[in-house]
Design a protein around this motif. Structure first.
Motif, PDB file in Angstrom:
ATOM      1  N   TRP A 135      16.329 -21.908 -40.359  1.00 60.63           N
ATOM      2  CA  TRP A 135      15.560 -22.889 -39.597  1.00 60.63           C
ATOM      3  C   TRP A 135      14.840 -22.232 -38.423  1.00 60.63           C
ATOM      4  CZ3 TRP A 135      13.318 -27.407 -39.620  1.00 60.63           C
ATOM      5  CH2 TRP A 135      12.952 -27.998 -38.411  1.00 60.63           C
ATOM      6  N   LEU A 154      11.637 -22.015 -40.804  1.00 62.56           N
ATOM      7  CA  LEU A 154      11.264 -23.395 -41.129  1.00 62.56           C
ATOM      8  C   LEU A 154      10.780 -24.206 -39.935  1.00 62.56           C
ATOM      9  CD1 LEU A 154      14.101 -24.294 -43.646  1.00 62.56           C
ATOM     10  CD2 LEU A 154      11.756 -23.575 -44.139  1.00 62.56           C
ATOM     11  N   ARG A 191      14.823 -28.664 -44.215  1.00 58.84           N
ATOM     12  CA  ARG A 191      13.741 -29.159 -43.354  1.00 58.84           C
ATOM     13  C   ARG A 191      13.822 -30.672 -43.190  1.00 58.84           C
ATOM     14  NH1 ARG A 191       9.715 -27.309 -46.086  1.00 58.84           N
ATOM     15  NH2 ARG A 191       9.168 -25.430 -44.922  1.00 58.84           N
TER      16      ARG A 191
END
Length: 314
Positions: free
Chosen positions: A58, A62, A26
DNA sequence: AAGTCGCTCAACCGCTCCCTG
DNA sequence: CCAGGGAGCGGTTGAGCGACT
């Protein structure tokens, strides 16, 4: 011989991500972006992970704008409508649902929505039989269409002969739900080109390359005869009757059935749903039209798609 | 309380597409 | 034009968890 793996699977960590790994990824993406190179990213970020794994983590988990669970009826309807129209093009479907990922939508469909749709179909079957018993003196099928049993129609292998779906499995599913969430004003209209193409007596065509599919689909869309927009295909077979056996099995399949009466259909009356019909119909032909539409979606974080493909979320 | 079953969903796999040299 | 490689996509898997017996 398949292509070489994207990374050495023996030397990279696999399985669930730890909070520390999440934070590494992140913070790296926040500070540097992905750089357009997921393969190199894990090394730069200090992660012992495959680039594809990082990308997936991701995109599906995330990203800051991700929503999980809590699907609304409106979202249900959109998913079903688009699945009806374009099949399992999850990335395109997800791009129409802000905060949703293709993986999330796919899981939601496979685990919940599909069952919900099947349950609705069974309910409709029962209502249909009930109606048939009440009108057993030679009544016509619903929507004025001749009642044709699935076995009287084309062989299963010839049904769903549309070349829209490259994968046989997804083609089957897509066709199966061709009538699960029909909208009288949108779905049938959008389905018209495929229905017009469908020919129960012709062998299933070999799917052309995807780019070719896009081009021909768009061409056919622009020349689709208005007369095909009727709720039945040229042979008089109701849409439900054509497609549902693929999913439910012939033994469970009655001719007829009407999805317009209950379930999600009342949503069609809502202004928001009605307003979205036009948008949704533009998504019918994956890639070409959906792409143009997705590219015009300013409220989504959708990057302009490269020519010829609909890259939705990333 | 323990075992079993079913469901969910994060993650992986393998394929296609597209870009680049 | 062709081959190689990365990105993206859809299908599948399996660990984890809760419900049920």
């Amino acid at each position: 011989m398949g292509r070489a793996p994207c990374c050495d699977k023996t030397s990279v960590k696999r399985g669930p991500w730890s909070p520390e790994e999440d934070e590494l990824l992140r913070s790296y993406v926040h500070n540097h972006g992905t750089g357009g190179n997921w393969i190199a990213l894990p090394h730069k970020a200090g992660l012992n992970r495959c680039g594809k794994s990082c990308r997936l983590r991701w995109l599906n988990y995330l990203r800051p704008d991700i929503k999980h669970g809590g699907y609304t009826e409106q979202e249900d309807w959109i998913i079903c409508s688009l699945y009806n129209s374009i099949g399992s093009r999850w990335s395109i479907i997800a791009s129409k649902l802000p905060g949703r990922t293709d993986n999330d939508v796919k899981n939601y469909w496979n685990t919940k929505l599909k069952k919900k749709a099947i349950a609705m179909h069974h309910q409709q079957q029962q209502e249909y039989y009930h109606q048939q018993q009440q009108h057993s003196s030679g009544g016509r099928g619903r929507r004025g269409a001749a009642v044709v049993t699935p076995r009287a129609a084309a062989p299963r292998s010839q049904q769903c002969a549309s070349s829209m779906q490259p994968s046989p499995a997804s083609a089957s599913d897509a066709c199966s739900f061709g009538a699960m969430y029909p909208s009288p004003s949108m779905t049938l209209q959008a389905a018209a080109p495929v229905l017009a193409r469908y020919d129960g007596t012709a062998p299933a065509p070999v799917p052309p390359p995807r780019a070719q599919q896009q081009a021909s689909a768009l061409a056919e869309f622009s020349h689709a005869p208005a007369t095909a927009i009727s709720g039945t295909w040229a042979g008089g077979l109701p849409l439900d009757d054509m497609f549902l056996p693929e999913l439910l099995g012939d033994s469970e399949f009655p001719p007829g059935g009407d999805f317009f009466g209950t379930g999600f259909a009342p949503l069609l009356l809502q202004d928001r749903a009605a307003a979205s019909l036009q948008e949704l119909s533009a998504c019918y032909f994956p890639n070409a039209q959906a792409e143009m539409w997705a590219a015009a979606d300013h409220h989504l974080h959708v990057k302009p798609p490269p020519a010829g493909l609909c890259h939705s979320l990333t």
